[in-house]
Design an enzyme around this catalytic site. Structure first.
Site, PDB file in Angstrom:
ATOM      1  CD  GLU A 158     -29.224  17.378  -3.561  1.00 26.86           C
ATOM      2  OE1 GLU A 158     -30.313  17.629  -3.002  1.00 26.86           O
ATOM      3  OE2 GLU A 158     -28.578  18.210  -4.217  1.00 26.86           O
ATOM      4  CB  CYS A 187      -3.668   2.238  -1.931  1.00 26.96           C
ATOM      5  SG  CYS A 187      -3.013   1.479  -0.444  1.00 26.96           S
ATOM      6  CG  HIS A 197     -29.812  21.412  -3.047  1.00 24.12           C
ATOM      7  ND1 HIS A 197     -29.855  20.610  -4.158  1.00 24.12           N
ATOM      8  CD2 HIS A 197     -30.045  22.680  -3.477  1.00 24.12           C
ATOM      9  CE1 HIS A 197     -30.118  21.347  -5.216  1.00 24.12           C
ATOM     10  NE2 HIS A 197     -30.238  22.611  -4.827  1.00 24.12           N
ATOM     11  CB  CYS A 248      -0.942  -0.010   1.199  1.00 29.04           C
ATOM     12  SG  CYS A 248      -1.992   1.457   1.285  1.00 29.04           S
ATOM     13  CD  GLU A 297      -7.408   1.999  -8.749  1.00 29.82           C
ATOM     14  OE1 GLU A 297      -8.184   2.201  -7.802  1.00 29.82           O
ATOM     15  OE2 GLU A 297      -6.323   1.395  -8.609  1.00 29.82           O
ATOM     16  CE  LYS A 346      -4.808   3.103  -6.260  1.00 32.08           C
ATOM     17  NZ  LYS A 346      -5.596   1.925  -5.845  1.00 32.08           N
ATOM     18  CE1 TYR A 357      -6.998  -2.240  -6.639  1.00 33.96           C
ATOM     19  CE2 TYR A 357      -7.983  -4.405  -6.872  1.00 33.96           C
ATOM     20  CZ  TYR A 357      -7.043  -3.579  -6.316  1.00 33.96           C
ATOM     21  OH  TYR A 357      -6.128  -4.093  -5.417  1.00 33.96           O
TER      22      TYR A 357
END
Length: 458
Positions: free
Chosen positions: A443, A48, A438, A43, A181, A51, A177
């Site tokens: 939302e 991660c 909002h 990681c 990515e 990346k 993934y």
């Protein structure tokens, strides 16, 4: 009475191993840890974290393009791959040092070197034998490369972070993934990207509507996606470029500057001596464990990617902490992995938690599906035609929300909050009763009203 050098000896300095070591030490155990490369694991060093830094860099391309619609005049931007990689390397070195210092601060003995089990209680490191009451395998995984002619010319996610220059033409092989990515990263940084995947659609295992939505957005951005296709051979030409022949003999060879393989990962168990001492492994070399991280040998345990369960850093961290508490705390603890959120840092990103539509149908038989696609407020001025998808999967009988999925800006940030709601068993009525924030994309999750009832085929 048997004498041990340590009560816990951890092999692997990634997130799971480091967390287990620190928690165990905090509970009063004598702990040592060894790492054959750099502390921080996949990681931090080549996963991660670097990346995500590259994802941030890639986003500026679209930000510069969008700025004009908001009144900004942006001069032609110039990008330096070497400068980005140098900055990334500096940050990764800093983080790796923090990992090691945190271990030392927790009074864990920190070693550098590869380890091998000699028996259920003995480990060899740098030629020395160490005896431990418990041994934890937390060595993670490594990219898989298939055996095919010219595969030595391919890159994996390990090497792509260290490229001296950004290749102009890239073929990415894979549809998971990691593949999507890097397709987004390299495309937005200026490369011409082709993604080749042997399946019928990208992101196998994700919700089908989510995968289809992202695929459409990637194609709109200019990424070429070849489905039901695979590589047969890679040949390096005299000028340094690569000629890639596909399995489809009628397809013309692809000429590229780099081939990046992202076709899965395999557990890092080779050379550890696990099978030799009797540790049970699966057919791919992963360590077999129960819910508490115990192997078939009472003294040997495993957490994280090396077990091939859920290969996510936060999962490894949870498993590491749970194991330490089980071994040295007041009562056994198993990691609660019922609702694990995950993200794909694609362009646009995905956030997801809970069951996909297909999984929910298989388990519950009848479900209510709510989904909506829309153009975000930002893009009413930016001119981009990128669309956002939000989706809820609900059990028709109990009205409990089983899955929440999003493709669009800030999806990973939004889905983390929804993961709390799903973990607590929130119903669709709970979502409906929540006041919307909002204007935001988030939302939409509390304003979804149009449902489609789906039933499992008889």
């Amino acid at each position: 009475m048997t004498s041990y050098d340590y009560q816990l000896f951890v092999i692997g300095g990634g997130s799971g191993g480091v967390r287990a070591a620190r928690v165990a030490a905090g509970l009063g155990a004598r702990v040592a840890i060894t790492e054959g490369f750099r502390y921080g694991g996949t990681c931090v060093i080549r996963g991660c974290v670097p990346k995500k830094l590259l994802v941030y860099a890639a986003h500026f391309a679209e930000d510069f393009a969008d700025a004009k619609g908001f009144g900004w005049t942006v001069p032609p931007a110039e990008f330096s791959w070497p400068q980005l990689i140098a900055a990334k390397n500096q940050e990764i070195a800093r983080l790796s040092g923090i990992y090691e210092n945190n271990l030392l601060g927790s009074k864990v003995t920190v070693l550098h070197g590869n380890a091998r089990l000699l028996d259920p209680h003995t480990v060899e490191v740098n030629g020395q034998h160490v005896r431990a009451q418990h041994i934890l395998i937390a060595t993670g995984g490594t990219p898989y490369l298939p055996a095919l002619p010219g595969i030595e010319h391919a890159l994996t996610s390990n090497e792509v972070f260290e490229l001296p220059q950004l290749p102009k033409r890239v073929l990415i092989v894979g549809g998971g993934y990691i593949a999507v990515e890097f397709a987004g990263i390299l495309h937005d940084l200026g490369a011409h990207v082709t993604l080749c995947y042997r399946g019928q659609h990208i992101l196998r295992g994700f919700d089908n509507e989510v995968a289809a939505h992202l695929q459409a957005e990637m194609v709109k951005k200019g990424i070429t996606i070849l489905l039901n296709q695979d590589v047969a051979q890679i040949e390096k030409l005299a000028n340094g470029s690569l000629s890639v022949r596909l399995v489809d003999a009628q397809a013309a060879p692809l000429l590229v500057d780099a081939v990046l393989y992202a076709t899965g990962r395999v557990p890092n168990t080779q050379g550890l001596g696990l099978a030799e001492v009797g540790v049970a492994l699966n057919d791919k070399g992963g360590v077999k464990v129960n819910a508490f991280g115990h192997t078939n040998l009472p003294s040997v345990h495993a957490v994280g990617d090396v077990t091939q369960r859920i290969s996510l850093t936060p999962v490894a961290i949870r498993e590491g902490a749970a194991l330490a508490n089980t071994l040295f705390g007041p009562a056994p603890v198993s990691a609660d992995l019922r609702t694990v959120p995950s993200a794909v840092f694609s362009q646009p990103p995905i956030g997801t938690v809970g069951l996909t539509e297909a999984q929910a149908l298989a388990q519950f038989g009848e479900i209510d599906v709510y989904s909506s696609t829309f153009r975000s407020l930002r893009h009413t001025l930016s001119g981009s035609d990128e669309r956002t998808l939000v989706k809820l999967v609900v059990d028709s009988a109990s009205q409990r929300v089983l899955g929440a999925h999003m493709v669009g800006a800030d999806a990973p940030e939004i889905i983390q909050g929804l993961a709390i709601a799903l973990h607590m068993g929130a119903t669709k009525a709970d979502f409906d009763a929540t006041v919307a924030l909002h204007p935001s994309a988030a939302e939409e999750f509390v304003t979804l009203r149009n449902k489609v009832v789906k039933k499992r085929p008889a």
